[in-house]
Design a protein around this motif. Structure first.
Motif, PDB file in Angstrom:
ATOM      1  N   ASN A   1      24.729  90.995 133.086  1.00  0.00           N
ATOM      2  CA  ASN A   1      23.422  90.947 132.424  1.00  0.00           C
ATOM      3  C   ASN A   1      23.292  89.614 131.709  1.00  0.00           C
ATOM      4  OD1 ASN A   1      20.968  91.620 131.291  1.00  0.00           O
ATOM      5  ND2 ASN A   1      21.843  92.904 129.658  1.00  0.00           N
ATOM      6  N   ASP A   2      22.307  88.790 132.133  1.00  0.00           N
ATOM      7  CA  ASP A   2      22.130  87.498 131.447  1.00  0.00           C
ATOM      8  C   ASP A   2      21.167  87.627 130.270  1.00  0.00           C
ATOM      9  OD1 ASP A   2      19.595  87.643 132.491  1.00  0.00           O
ATOM     10  OD2 ASP A   2      19.787  85.923 133.822  1.00  0.00           O
ATOM     11  N   GLY A   3      20.815  88.875 129.945  1.00  0.00           N
ATOM     12  CA  GLY A   3      19.880  89.086 128.841  1.00  0.00           C
ATOM     13  C   GLY A   3      18.550  89.633 129.323  1.00  0.00           C
ATOM     14  N   VAL A   4      18.371  89.683 130.642  1.00  0.00           N
ATOM     15  CA  VAL A   4      17.107  90.195 131.188  1.00  0.00           C
ATOM     16  C   VAL A   4      16.926  91.677 130.839  1.00  0.00           C
ATOM     17  CG1 VAL A   4      18.090  90.796 133.447  1.00  0.00           C
ATOM     18  CG2 VAL A   4      15.668  90.258 133.280  1.00  0.00           C
ATOM     19  N   LEU A   5      18.049  92.383 130.737  1.00  0.00           N
ATOM     20  CA  LEU A   5      17.995  93.808 130.395  1.00  0.00           C
ATOM     21  C   LEU A   5      18.320  94.002 128.915  1.00  0.00           C
ATOM     22  CD1 LEU A   5      19.715  95.492 133.464  1.00  0.00           C
ATOM     23  CD2 LEU A   5      17.310  95.619 132.823  1.00  0.00           C
ATOM     24  N   PRO A   6      17.732  94.949 128.260  1.00  0.00           N
ATOM     25  CA  PRO A   6      16.663  95.812 128.757  1.00  0.00           C
ATOM     26  C   PRO A   6      15.356  95.052 128.959  1.00  0.00           C
ATOM     27  CG  PRO A   6      17.093  96.212 126.421  1.00  0.00           C
ATOM     28  CD  PRO A   6      18.125  95.257 126.893  1.00  0.00           C
ATOM     29  N   LEU A   7      14.515  95.575 129.848  1.00  0.00           N
ATOM     30  CA  LEU A   7      13.259  94.905 130.153  1.00  0.00           C
ATOM     31  C   LEU A   7      12.371  94.851 128.918  1.00  0.00           C
ATOM     32  CD1 LEU A   7      12.489  96.627 133.562  1.00  0.00           C
ATOM     33  CD2 LEU A   7      13.173  94.234 133.221  1.00  0.00           C
ATOM     34  N   LYS A   8      11.624  93.768 128.825  1.00  0.00           N
ATOM     35  CA  LYS A   8      10.700  93.649 127.698  1.00  0.00           C
ATOM     36  C   LYS A   8       9.286  93.949 128.207  1.00  0.00           C
ATOM     37  CE  LYS A   8      14.575  91.647 126.576  1.00  0.00           C
ATOM     38  NZ  LYS A   8      15.545  91.183 127.563  1.00  0.00           N
ATOM     39  N   LYS A   9       8.442  92.932 128.193  1.00  0.00           N
ATOM     40  CA  LYS A   9       7.070  93.242 128.617  1.00  0.00           C
ATOM     41  C   LYS A   9       6.734  92.521 129.927  1.00  0.00           C
ATOM     42  CE  LYS A   9       4.855  95.332 124.872  1.00  0.00           C
ATOM     43  NZ  LYS A   9       5.954  96.031 124.398  1.00  0.00           N
ATOM     44  N   GLU A  10       7.760  92.223 130.728  1.00  0.00           N
ATOM     45  CA  GLU A  10       7.514  91.443 131.929  1.00  0.00           C
ATOM     46  C   GLU A  10       6.710  92.217 132.964  1.00  0.00           C
ATOM     47  OE1 GLU A  10      10.465  92.363 130.822  1.00  0.00           O
ATOM     48  OE2 GLU A  10      11.795  90.646 130.521  1.00  0.00           O
ATOM     49  N   LYS A  11       6.170  91.449 133.900  1.00  0.00           N
ATOM     50  CA  LYS A  11       5.508  92.070 135.055  1.00  0.00           C
ATOM     51  C   LYS A  11       6.606  92.370 136.066  1.00  0.00           C
ATOM     52  CE  LYS A  11       1.247  91.395 137.367  1.00  0.00           C
ATOM     53  NZ  LYS A  11       0.569  90.575 138.290  1.00  0.00           N
ATOM     54  N   VAL A  12       6.798  93.625 136.388  1.00  0.00           N
ATOM     55  CA  VAL A  12       7.944  93.962 137.240  1.00  0.00           C
ATOM     56  C   VAL A  12       7.522  94.533 138.591  1.00  0.00           C
ATOM     57  CG1 VAL A  12       9.576  94.401 135.360  1.00  0.00           C
ATOM     58  CG2 VAL A  12       8.134  96.250 136.188  1.00  0.00           C
ATOM     59  N   SER A  13       8.365  94.262 139.575  1.00  0.00           N
ATOM     60  CA  SER A  13       8.176  94.948 140.850  1.00  0.00           C
ATOM     61  C   SER A  13       9.478  95.620 141.246  1.00  0.00           C
ATOM     62  CB  SER A  13       7.715  93.969 141.924  1.00  0.00           C
ATOM     63  OG  SER A  13       8.653  92.941 142.066  1.00  0.00           O
TER      64      SER A  13
END
Ligand code: BGC
Length: 720
Positions: free
Chosen positions: A373-385
Motif C-alpha cells: 500500500n503506497d497510501g492509496v488505501l483506504p480510498l478517499k474521494k477519488e473517482k474509482v472504477s
C-alpha cells in the motif's frame, strides 16, 4: 494406549450382534456418489444393506428427506442401531466462511472457535452429525491444491487453531442439539506429498514428523475429538491406511487416541494401486491390522472381514474393538436416545441468520491480507472504477462449499450498490479469456477514473483436492488485462482471489516501479466476500491478517518456509555470498514471509523486556514488549514470538513460532504484551524422543518472521 470406554449399553448391544452386523458398523457408504475420487456404491443397494444390518454410516448425503427415511429404516431393524451421517462441512455449512487457509491468516483462535460454533449450529440442524474437519495437514507447498483447507506452514499456529475448531464444533458436549462431532484429518503427513502432487508419496524422518506434524493431532486428542481420518499418501513406503507404525505405534500407542479412525475415501481399495496388497482380502487385512475402524466408500471390509475372521487371520476381538468404538461414538452423540437428532424438516430456518452472517463477516474482515500500500488505501474521494472478472463473481467460496448456494454470496458489485458507492465498472476479462472489445472497454472506463481497482485471480476450482498446479501465475488473459491497465498511469489497486499463495513477483516489481499502488489478497472470503472487500477498500475495515504460508519468489523456490534448518554456510555477509547456500538466479528469501501483513495503522515495537535471562528446568521466564499504535485509526496487531536455538544437541530451524497474541489498539494506545517461556517452549524431538535442549536462545518479539528484534536467554538444567 488409553483404554476404550465400555458403556454397558453398548456392551449389551454387542452381545446380541452377529459378526456380520459388527462388520456392518465398520462400513460407510457414499450415498450420492458425489465424492471426487473412487467408486460410489450403487445407491439402490443402500436400503438392503441397512435392512441386513450391514451399514453403519453414510457420507455426503445432502437430502434431508432421504436422511430421515434411511434413519427410520435403520432403527426399525433387529438391533435398532442408528446410522451416523458424516459430511465435509469444512468452512461453512450454508453461511460460508473464508477458506481455511484464509481463516488461519486471522491469527485469531477465538474467532475461529466462534466461527466453528456457528458452522456447527447450521450443520447440526442440517442432517450432519460428524464433520470431516478440521484438516490440519502442514502445508509448505503452494502447488498442492489442498493448502486451501489447511492452517498453513506452521505447526504451532495450526495446533492453536485446531483447538478452536474442535471446541467450536463439539462444544464439549456431543449430545447438544447445537454441536457436531469433529473428525480431524488426515493422519498423517499428507501435505508433504512430493512435488505438491495430490496423493503422492511422503518420505520423512521421525524427527520431522514429531517436530512439525503431530502437535495438532495431539491437541485434538486432548480436546476429545470424536474421530480421526487416515490419509491417502504413503509414508516411508507404506500407505498411511495400512501403516501400522503411523496408525498403531504412533497414533494409538504413543498419542493415546482411542476413538474412531476412519479411512479416507476408498483408500483401502487403493492399497492395490499402491502395490502393497494383491486383492480385496489382503487390503482389508492390512487396513484392520493398522487399526482403521471404518472403511469409507469401498467395500473390502464388508466383503472380506468375515472370511478373515473365519480363517483366523483376524480375531473377533479386533472386530469387537472397532465396532465398539463406532457404537461408542453413536452413543456419545446421543443417537440411540434420539436417532433423528440433527435431522430437521425445517432446516433452512437455521441457515444464514443475521448473527451467523455477522460472524462470517467478522472472519472475512480478519482474513483479507494487505500486501502492499503506497497510501492509496483506504480510498478517499477519488473517482474509482472496478474492473475484472471478480467484481460480479459469486463463486468466491472455494472448494468444499458445504451446502452453500452461490446466490447467497455478496459480490463486490452488490456491496458497492448496497453501500451507495459511486463507481464505474467494466469486465475487462473473463477468468480464462478476454477479447479486444472487453479490453478496450476496460481501458476506456479506467481512463475516466483516477483509481482503478483490478480484480484478478484463480477460478475457485483451481485449488482443492486433486487440483494441484505446477505453475502459480494468473491466467494469461488476466495478465494481459493487468498490463493494459497498469500502462494507463492511473493508481491501480490489485485484488487477488486465490486458494493458495500465487507467485506475485511481477506485481511486486510493478508496485516498486509505481505502476501498482496496493495489493490486497482476498483468497475466497465466502458469503460476505463483497462486503468485506468494499469495507476494506473504504477503510471501514482495517486489515489485520498476516500470512501463514510464505509466498514464493518463484515456483523454483518451493518448498520455501520460514522455519527451515540452518546450513553450514549461511549468508552472514551480504556482500560476500560466494560460498553460501544460494540460488544464482533468485534470492533465498520468499517474496512475502510467514507472518507478514500490513494494516492502515502504524504500530511501533518497543524494547523487549525479560524478568530474568536464565531459564532452568523448573523455572519460567516472562518476556514482554510494549507496542504503540501511532496512527489515528484503531487496529489489531499480531505480536509473534519466535525462538532461535543458538546451539544445542540437535540442529534446529532458524526460527520457530512459540507464541502469538492479537491485540486491539485504539489510536495512540500502548499495550504491553507478555509471553511465558518454560522448558516445554524450548524442547525438541530428536527422532521420536523429546529432549530438553540446553543452550543459548534468541527470543524474537516481532511483527513478522523476517524481522529482527530479539533478546538472548540461557537455558540450563541447573535448578539452583
Ligand atoms: C478427501 C477427504 C474427505 C473425503 C470425503 C476424500 O477424497 O480426501 O478429505 O473427507 O473425501 O468426502
Amino acid at each position: 494406549m488409553a483404554k476404550v470406554i465400555k458403556y454397558e449399553f453398548v456392551e449389551e448391544l454387542m452381545r446380541k450382534m452377529t459378526l456380520s452386523e459388527k462388520i456392518g458398523q465398520m462400513y460407510q457408504t457414499n450415498y450420492e456418489g458425489s465424492a471426487q475420487t473412487g467408486p460410489a456404491i450403487d445407491t439402490s443397494k443402500t436400503m438392503d444393506l441397512i435392512k441386513e444390518g450391514k451399514l453403519g454410516s453414510i457420507l455426503s448425503l445432502y437430502d434431508n428427506d432421504t436422511i430421515k427415511r434411511l434413519q427410520l429404516a435403520a432403527v426399525n431393524t433387529k438391533n435398532k442401531i442408528p446410522l451416523l451421517f458424516c459430511n465435509d462441512i469444512i468452512h461453512g455449512c450454508r453461511t460460508m466462511l473464508p477458506i481455511n487457509l484464509a481463516m488461519s491468516t486471522s491469527w485469531n483462535p477465538k474467532l475461529v472457535e466462534e466461527s466453528s460454533k456457528m458452522v456447527a449450529y447450521e450443520a447440526s440442524h442440517s442432517g450432519v452429525q460428524v464433520t470431516f474437519s478440521p484438516m490440519v495437514n502442514l502445508s509448505r507447498d503452494p502447488r498442492w491444491g489442498r493448502v486451501m483447507e489447511s492452517n498453513g506452514e506452521d505447526v504451532y499456529l495450526s495446533k492453536e487453531l485446531t483447538k478452536s475448531y474442535i471446541k467450536g464444533y463439539q462444544q464439549g458436549n456431543l449430545k447438544s442439539e447445537n454441536s457436531i462431532g469433529a473428525c480431524i484429518k488426515h493422519f498423517a503427513a499428507y501435505g508433504a506429498a512430493i512435488g505438491g502432487r495430490d496423493y503422492d508419496g511422503v518420505d520423512m524422518s521421525e524427527g520431522e514428523l514429531f517436530n512439525n506434524y503431530l502437535d495438532p493431532y495431539k491437541e485434538a486428542i486432548k480436546c476429545d475429538v470424536a474421530m480421526m481420518m487416515s490419509s491417502f499418501n504413503s509414508y516411508n513406503g507404506i500407505p498411511a491406511v495400512a501403516n501400522k507404525y503411523l496408525l498403531d505405534d504412533v497414533l494409538r500407542k504413543k498419542l493415546g487416541f482411542n476413538k474412531v479412525v476412519i479411512t479416507d475415501y476408498a483408500s483401502v481399495n487403493e492399497l492395490r494401486k499402491h502395490k502393497v496388497a494383491k486383492d480385496e482380502k489382503e487390503s482389508a487385512y492390512l487396513a484392520i491390522k493398522a487399526k482403521n475402524d471404518i472403511e469409507m466408500a469401498s467395500t473390502n471390509y464388508l466383503d472380506s472381514l468375515e472370511e478373515l475372521v473365519k480363517c483366523g487371520m483376524v480375531s473377533e476381538s479386533e472386530i469387537d474393538e472397532a465396532c465398539r468404538r463406532v457404537l461408542n461414538l453413536k452413543y456419545e452423540l446421543g443417537l440411540f436416545e434420539n436417532p433423528l437428532k440433527n435431522i430437521y424438516s425445517d432446516f433452512p430456518k437455521y441457515w444464514l441468520k443475521d448473527e451467523s452472517r455477522a460472524i462470517a463477516k467478522k472472519m472475512a474482515d480478519e482474513s483479507i491480507v494487505l500486501l502492499e500500500n503506497d497510501g492509496v488505501l483506504p480510498l478517499k474521494k477519488e473517482k474509482v472504477s472496478f474492473i475484472g472478472p471478480f467484481v460480479k463473481e459469486k463463486k468466491v467460496v472455494g472448494a468444499w462449499g458445504g451446502k452453500c448456494d452461490y446466490n447467497d454470496t455478496v459480490t463486490i458489485y452488490e456491496a458497492l450498490n448496497n453501500k451507495n458507492k459511486k463507481y464505474s465498472y467494466a469486465l475487462g476479462s473473463n477468468i480464462f479469456d478476454t477479447s479486444e472489445e472487453l479490453i478496450s472497454e476496460a481501458i476506456n472506463v479506467s481512463k475516466k477514473s483516477s483509481v482503478v481497482i483490478l480484480t484478478v485471480g484463480e477460478e475457485q476450482w483451481m485449488s482443492g483436492e486433486s487440483h494441484s498446479r505446477a505453475l502459480l501465475d494468473l491466467p494469461s488473459s488476466q495478465e494481459r488485462l493487468i498490463d493494459e491497465i497498469t500502462n494507463l498511469g492511473k493508481k491501480v489497486i490489485l485484488i487477488i482471489f486465490a486458494g493458495r499463495p500465487l507467485v506475485l513477483t511481477k506485481y511486486k516489481k510493478m508496485y516498486l516501479e509505481g505502476k501498482i499502488s496496493a495489493i490486497l489478497y482476498a483468497w475466497y472470503l465466502g458469503t460476505e466476500s463483497g462486503n468485506t472487500i468494499v469495507d476494506t477498500l473504504y477503510g471501514v475495515n482495517n486489515p489485520s491478517a498476516k500470512l501463514t504460508m510464505s509466498f514464493p519468489y518463484d515456483v523454483g523456490q518451493i518448498p520455501v518456509y520460514y522455519n527451515h534448518l540452518p546450513s553450514g554456510r549461511p549468508i552472514e555477509d551480504k556482500n560476500n555470498t560466494d560460498y553460501c547456500l544460494r540460488y544464482i538466479d533468485m534470492p533465498l528469501e520468499p517474496l512475502y514471509p510467514f507472518g507478514y501483513g500490513l494494516s492502515y495503522s502504524e504500530v511501533k515495537y518497543g524494547k523487549i523486556e525479560l524478568d530474568k535471562d536464565k531459564l532452568f528446568d523448573n523455572s519460567k521466564i516472562t518476556v514482554s514488549i510494549s507496542i504503540t499504535n501511532t496512527s489515528s485509526v484503531k487496529t489489531k496487531e499480531v505480536v509473534e514470538m519466535y525462538i532461535e536455538a543458538m546451539y544445542g544437541v540437535v540442529s534446529r530451524p532458524v526460527r520457530e513460532l512459540k507464541g502469538f497474541n492479537k491485540v486491539l489498539l485504539k489510536p495512540g494506545e500502548t499495550k504491553k504484551v507478555s509471553f511465558t517461556i518454560n522448558k516445554d517452549t524450548l524442547s525438541y524431538y530428536k527422532g521420536s524422543k523429546k529432549v530438553n535442549c540446553y543452550g543459548k536462545y534468541r527470543v524474537y518479539l516481532v511483527s513478522d518472521s523476517s524481522k529482527e528484534n530479539f533478546v538472548e536467554i540461557d537455558y540450563s538444567k541447573n535448578t539452583k
